[in-house]
Design a protein around this motif. Structure first.
Motif, PDB file in Angstrom:
ATOM      1  N   ARG A 121       0.846  -1.316  -0.273  1.00 30.80           N
ATOM      2  CA  ARG A 121       0.140  -0.087   0.075  1.00 30.80           C
ATOM      3  C   ARG A 121       0.713   1.282   0.026  1.00 30.80           C
ATOM      4  O   ARG A 121       2.147   1.112   0.344  1.00 30.80           O
ATOM      5  N   PRO A 122       0.284   2.280  -0.499  1.00 34.14           N
ATOM      6  CA  PRO A 122       1.078   3.512  -0.575  1.00 34.14           C
ATOM      7  C   PRO A 122       1.506   4.170   0.864  1.00 34.14           C
ATOM      8  O   PRO A 122       0.800   3.786   1.706  1.00 34.14           O
ATOM      9  N   ARG A 123       2.511   4.694   0.978  1.00 33.14           N
ATOM     10  CA  ARG A 123       3.106   5.360   2.254  1.00 33.14           C
ATOM     11  C   ARG A 123       2.743   6.925   2.029  1.00 33.14           C
ATOM     12  O   ARG A 123       2.835   7.769   0.937  1.00 33.14           O
ATOM     13  N   PRO A 124       2.257   7.755   3.072  1.00 31.60           N
ATOM     14  CA  PRO A 124       1.863   9.112   2.733  1.00 31.60           C
ATOM     15  C   PRO A 124       2.790   9.803   2.649  1.00 31.60           C
ATOM     16  O   PRO A 124       2.761  10.834   1.722  1.00 31.60           O
ATOM     17  N   GLN A 125       4.277   9.331   3.021  1.00 37.08           N
ATOM     18  CA  GLN A 125       5.457  10.334   2.572  1.00 37.08           C
ATOM     19  C   GLN A 125       5.997   9.675   1.130  1.00 37.08           C
ATOM     20  O   GLN A 125       7.214  10.312   0.688  1.00 37.08           O
ATOM     21  N   GLY A 126       5.349   9.046   0.501  1.00 40.14           N
ATOM     22  CA  GLY A 126       5.799   8.359  -0.865  1.00 40.14           C
ATOM     23  C   GLY A 126       6.407   6.980  -0.812  1.00 40.14           C
ATOM     24  O   GLY A 126       6.694   6.512   0.263  1.00 40.14           O
ATOM     25  N   GLY A 127       6.364   6.352  -1.902  1.00 38.43           N
ATOM     26  CA  GLY A 127       6.831   4.935  -2.125  1.00 38.43           C
ATOM     27  C   GLY A 127       5.771   3.855  -1.519  1.00 38.43           C
ATOM     28  O   GLY A 127       4.526   4.490  -1.340  1.00 38.43           O
ATOM     29  N   ASP A 140      10.718   2.564  -2.509  1.00 39.36           N
ATOM     30  CA  ASP A 140      10.525   3.731  -3.254  1.00 39.36           C
ATOM     31  C   ASP A 140       9.538   3.185  -4.555  1.00 39.36           C
ATOM     32  O   ASP A 140       8.604   4.006  -5.065  1.00 39.36           O
ATOM     33  N   GLN A 141       9.817   2.047  -5.083  1.00 36.35           N
ATOM     34  CA  GLN A 141       8.990   1.558  -6.166  1.00 36.35           C
ATOM     35  C   GLN A 141       9.063   0.215  -6.329  1.00 36.35           C
ATOM     36  O   GLN A 141       9.786  -0.641  -5.514  1.00 36.35           O
ATOM     37  N   VAL A 142       8.000  -0.416  -6.778  1.00 39.67           N
ATOM     38  CA  VAL A 142       7.347  -1.666  -6.722  1.00 39.67           C
ATOM     39  C   VAL A 142       7.051  -2.490  -7.917  1.00 39.67           C
ATOM     40  O   VAL A 142       6.488  -1.508  -8.725  1.00 39.67           O
ATOM     41  N   VAL A 143       7.774  -3.540  -8.459  1.00 43.11           N
ATOM     42  CA  VAL A 143       7.427  -4.135  -9.586  1.00 43.11           C
ATOM     43  C   VAL A 143       6.661  -5.420  -9.189  1.00 43.11           C
ATOM     44  O   VAL A 143       7.050  -6.199  -8.512  1.00 43.11           O
ATOM     45  N   VAL A 144       5.448  -5.691  -9.931  1.00 40.65           N
ATOM     46  CA  VAL A 144       4.636  -6.779  -9.676  1.00 40.65           C
ATOM     47  C   VAL A 144       4.705  -7.560 -10.460  1.00 40.65           C
ATOM     48  O   VAL A 144       4.412  -7.455 -11.724  1.00 40.65           O
ATOM     49  N   ALA A 145       5.518  -8.607 -10.510  1.00 41.09           N
ATOM     50  CA  ALA A 145       6.008  -9.803 -11.283  1.00 41.09           C
ATOM     51  C   ALA A 145       5.474 -11.226 -11.004  1.00 41.09           C
ATOM     52  O   ALA A 145       6.239 -12.110 -11.404  1.00 41.09           O
ATOM     53  N   SER A 146       4.292 -11.072 -10.532  1.00 40.50           N
ATOM     54  CA  SER A 146       3.603 -12.331 -10.056  1.00 40.50           C
ATOM     55  C   SER A 146       2.866 -13.134 -10.836  1.00 40.50           C
ATOM     56  O   SER A 146       2.250 -14.235 -10.703  1.00 40.50           O
ATOM     57  N   GLY A 147       2.680 -12.318 -12.141  1.00 37.29           N
ATOM     58  CA  GLY A 147       2.093 -13.217 -13.188  1.00 37.29           C
ATOM     59  C   GLY A 147       0.458 -12.970 -12.982  1.00 37.29           C
ATOM     60  O   GLY A 147       0.154 -12.013 -12.084  1.00 37.29           O
ATOM     61  N   ALA A 421      15.229   3.480 -12.906  1.00 38.46           N
ATOM     62  CA  ALA A 421      16.585   4.048 -12.971  1.00 38.46           C
ATOM     63  C   ALA A 421      16.476   5.504 -13.091  1.00 38.46           C
ATOM     64  O   ALA A 421      16.980   6.354 -12.341  1.00 38.46           O
ATOM     65  N   ALA A 422      15.702   5.918 -14.026  1.00 39.39           N
ATOM     66  CA  ALA A 422      15.352   7.469 -14.377  1.00 39.39           C
ATOM     67  C   ALA A 422      14.514   8.061 -13.232  1.00 39.39           C
ATOM     68  O   ALA A 422      14.746   9.232 -12.922  1.00 39.39           O
ATOM     69  N   TYR A 423      13.630   7.285 -12.617  1.00 39.65           N
ATOM     70  CA  TYR A 423      12.737   7.791 -11.798  1.00 39.65           C
ATOM     71  C   TYR A 423      13.513   8.126 -10.512  1.00 39.65           C
ATOM     72  O   TYR A 423      13.454   9.327  -9.918  1.00 39.65           O
ATOM     73  N   GLY A 424      14.227   7.180  -9.604  1.00 43.71           N
ATOM     74  CA  GLY A 424      15.109   7.488  -8.717  1.00 43.71           C
ATOM     75  C   GLY A 424      14.409   7.667  -7.465  1.00 43.71           C
ATOM     76  O   GLY A 424      13.294   8.185  -7.530  1.00 43.71           O
ATOM     77  N   PRO A 425      14.956   7.351  -6.371  1.00 45.24           N
ATOM     78  CA  PRO A 425      14.314   7.547  -5.066  1.00 45.24           C
ATOM     79  C   PRO A 425      14.008   8.897  -4.596  1.00 45.24           C
ATOM     80  O   PRO A 425      13.007   9.235  -3.951  1.00 45.24           O
ATOM     81  N   ASP A 426      14.518   9.765  -5.067  1.00 43.78           N
ATOM     82  CA  ASP A 426      14.033  11.453  -4.641  1.00 43.78           C
ATOM     83  C   ASP A 426      12.815  11.651  -5.341  1.00 43.78           C
ATOM     84  O   ASP A 426      12.187  12.112  -4.677  1.00 43.78           O
ATOM     85  N   ALA A 427      12.779  11.271  -6.599  1.00 41.02           N
ATOM     86  CA  ALA A 427      11.414  11.708  -7.219  1.00 41.02           C
ATOM     87  C   ALA A 427      10.322  10.774  -6.531  1.00 41.02           C
ATOM     88  O   ALA A 427       9.354  11.367  -6.356  1.00 41.02           O
ATOM     89  N   ALA A 428      10.904   9.516  -6.121  1.00 39.18           N
ATOM     90  CA  ALA A 428       9.438   8.786  -5.624  1.00 39.18           C
ATOM     91  C   ALA A 428       9.222   9.541  -4.205  1.00 39.18           C
ATOM     92  O   ALA A 428       8.114   9.520  -4.000  1.00 39.18           O
ATOM     93  N   LEU A 429      10.161  10.164  -3.488  1.00 38.15           N
ATOM     94  CA  LEU A 429       9.855  10.487  -2.044  1.00 38.15           C
ATOM     95  C   LEU A 429       8.994  11.863  -2.192  1.00 38.15           C
ATOM     96  O   LEU A 429       8.087  12.277  -1.367  1.00 38.15           O
ATOM     97  N   ALA A 430       9.233  12.366  -3.463  1.00 36.51           N
ATOM     98  CA  ALA A 430       8.658  13.822  -3.693  1.00 36.51           C
ATOM     99  C   ALA A 430       7.390  13.475  -4.280  1.00 36.51           C
ATOM    100  O   ALA A 430       6.515  14.460  -4.347  1.00 36.51           O
ATOM    101  N   ALA A 431       6.882  12.492  -4.794  1.00 36.89           N
ATOM    102  CA  ALA A 431       5.618  11.997  -5.386  1.00 36.89           C
ATOM    103  C   ALA A 431       4.474  12.109  -4.594  1.00 36.89           C
ATOM    104  O   ALA A 431       4.603  11.843  -3.442  1.00 36.89           O
TER     105      ALA A 431
END
Length: 431
Positions: A121-127, A140-147, A421-431
């Protein structure tokens, strides 16, 4: 076999901050391992969470005689192409597992096996906050690769069938010898159902097949595997956005064909001439009778029409390019039902086993992010959802025909890894 596996249970103390990672990948099949390959290349720290063991489904949900339905040359997992001496053959189950073992070793993914993801689930502070059976993580980012094949579909009518009839789902079928003596009803004629019916038929078992609306295609046509022709025609590069059905193609049933014994067509009409009993779609069980839709003739005709249509597209390609090839042909039926049989007494027919082969439903109930449509399918564009930092990988027709297969997963995984890679953790936390 070497695995970069993390075996120590993760326990998050009360009030402690969860362990944080830039990226968490949910699922350790070919999709999760493929994106791990590219994340490692990019130097991005990540962790793969796998409920069972790596590539578990390939090892546990395939029958003994299972083989690929696409030629070996299409096995093109990242950094691990097929290197055997039979590129136009079809690997059997043990060969597929050996191929995957080599992929696991080459990727050496950071993985926690036997770790069920209970919620994301999303965190209030991002990620995202990722709760698992072995502790809590944040990412910061999640890839759902469970089919997308999670819950076997078994209709409620199954509850009313006689207790004397053994019922299994296609994922639990292994071989004819494991089944009780007697006739076997296979429900569903998609890729698995048709091949299981053939497996039983070749073993001399009496088979009743409830035929669905699955299309079929030729194995070989005009001197080559149909897959080779379609590859030259760039069909496997066609993105879902350019397909005539657009996203509707994701609902299509796979064409039935087989790679068994070097590859051949599956012709249900021919099986009928050899004693297999064909019926239409199974609709109900009541008053001691199985009830079928009167659509067998239509289903067989439609499957053959698809077969001939694919071959006609190959004919056109050959003609336009002046390619030398054996002459064209059109399939003509070798058997046609005299009438539509709509009922069958399973006891009188001696049916001892029913194999349900009507597919699976996705189960993303643990993913607490509003990205799903009314049928529980995630909304995305090439795996990218509307929620920043959340991606899907490995779904059928996620981008192309090969997105859920060994042939196309590398392209999708590399694309998502580039976005991550382009997104980056800083962008994630600011989202």
């Amino acid at each position: 076999m070497t695995r970069n596996s993390i075996d120590t249970p993760v326990k998050t103390p009360v009030h402690a901050e969860p362990r944080h990672l830039p990226v968490i990948v949910v699922g350790g099949g070919q999709a999760g391992l493929s994106v791990s390959y590219y994340l490692k290349q990019a130097g991005i720290e990540h962790l793969v969470l796998e409920k069972h063991t790596l590539t578990h489904t390939w090892r546990t949900q395939r029958w003994d005689a299972f083989c690929l339905v696409t030629p070996n040359w299409q096995c093109a997992l990242p950094g691990h192409p097929y290197r055997g001496d039979d590129p136009h053959g079809f690997m059997r189950k043990d060969e597929i597992i050996a191929y995957l073992d080599g992929f696991i070793q080459s990727v050496a993914a950071p993985v926690l096996e036997h770790t069920a993801v209970l919620s994301v689930r999303p965190r209030p502070q991002g990620g995202y906050l990722v709760t698992t059976s072995r502790g809590v993580f944040s990412a910061d980012q999640v890839v759902v690769a469970s089919g997308g094949y999670h819950t076997p579909i078994v209709p409620r009518m199954a509850e009313r069938l006689p207790a004397s009839i053994r019922q299994i789902q296609s994922a639990d079928y292994r071989n004819p010898q494991d089944l009780p003596d007697g006739a076997v009803l296979v429900v569903g004629s998609g890729q698995s159902g048709a091949q299981i019916a053939e497996d039983l038929h070749l073993a001399g078992r009496k088979v009743v097949l409830a035929v669905g609306e699955a299309p079929r295609c030729a194995r070989f046509y005009r001197g080559r595997d149909v897959v080779d022709w379609l590859a030259d025609m760039k069909y496997y590069d066609l993105p879902v956005t350019e397909h005539p059905l657009r996203e509707g193609v994701r609902d299509n049933t796979n064409h039935y064909v087989t790679g068994r014994d070097g590859g051949r067509d599956i012709d249900l009409r021919k099986f009928a001439t050899e004693g297999m009993q064909l019926y239409g779609v199974l609709e109900d069980y009541r008053d001691g009778q199985l009830h079928f839709a009167p659509n067998l003739r239509q289903s067989l005709d439609d499957a053959d029409a698809t077969y001939n249509r694919i071959n006609a597209s190959i004919d056109k390609f050959i003609a336009e390019r002046g390619i030398e090839a054996p002459p064209a042909s059109i399939y003509t039926p070798v058997w046609t039902p005299e009438s539509e049989r709509t009922t069958l007494d399973p006891r009188a027919a001696g049916i001892s086993t029913i194999i349900w082969s009507i597919g699976f439903r996705p189960d993303f109930s643990w993913l607490e992010v509003p990205v799903f449509n009314g049928r529980g399918y995630p909304g995305h564009e090439r795996g990218v959802t509307a929620h920043a930092g959340l991606y899907f990988l490995g779904l059928p027709w996620l981008h192309t025909w090969g997105s859920g297969r060994f042939s196309g997963i590398a392209r999708d995984a590399e694309y998502l890894a580039g976005l991550i890679a382009a997104y980056g953790p800083d962008a994630a936390l600011a989202a």
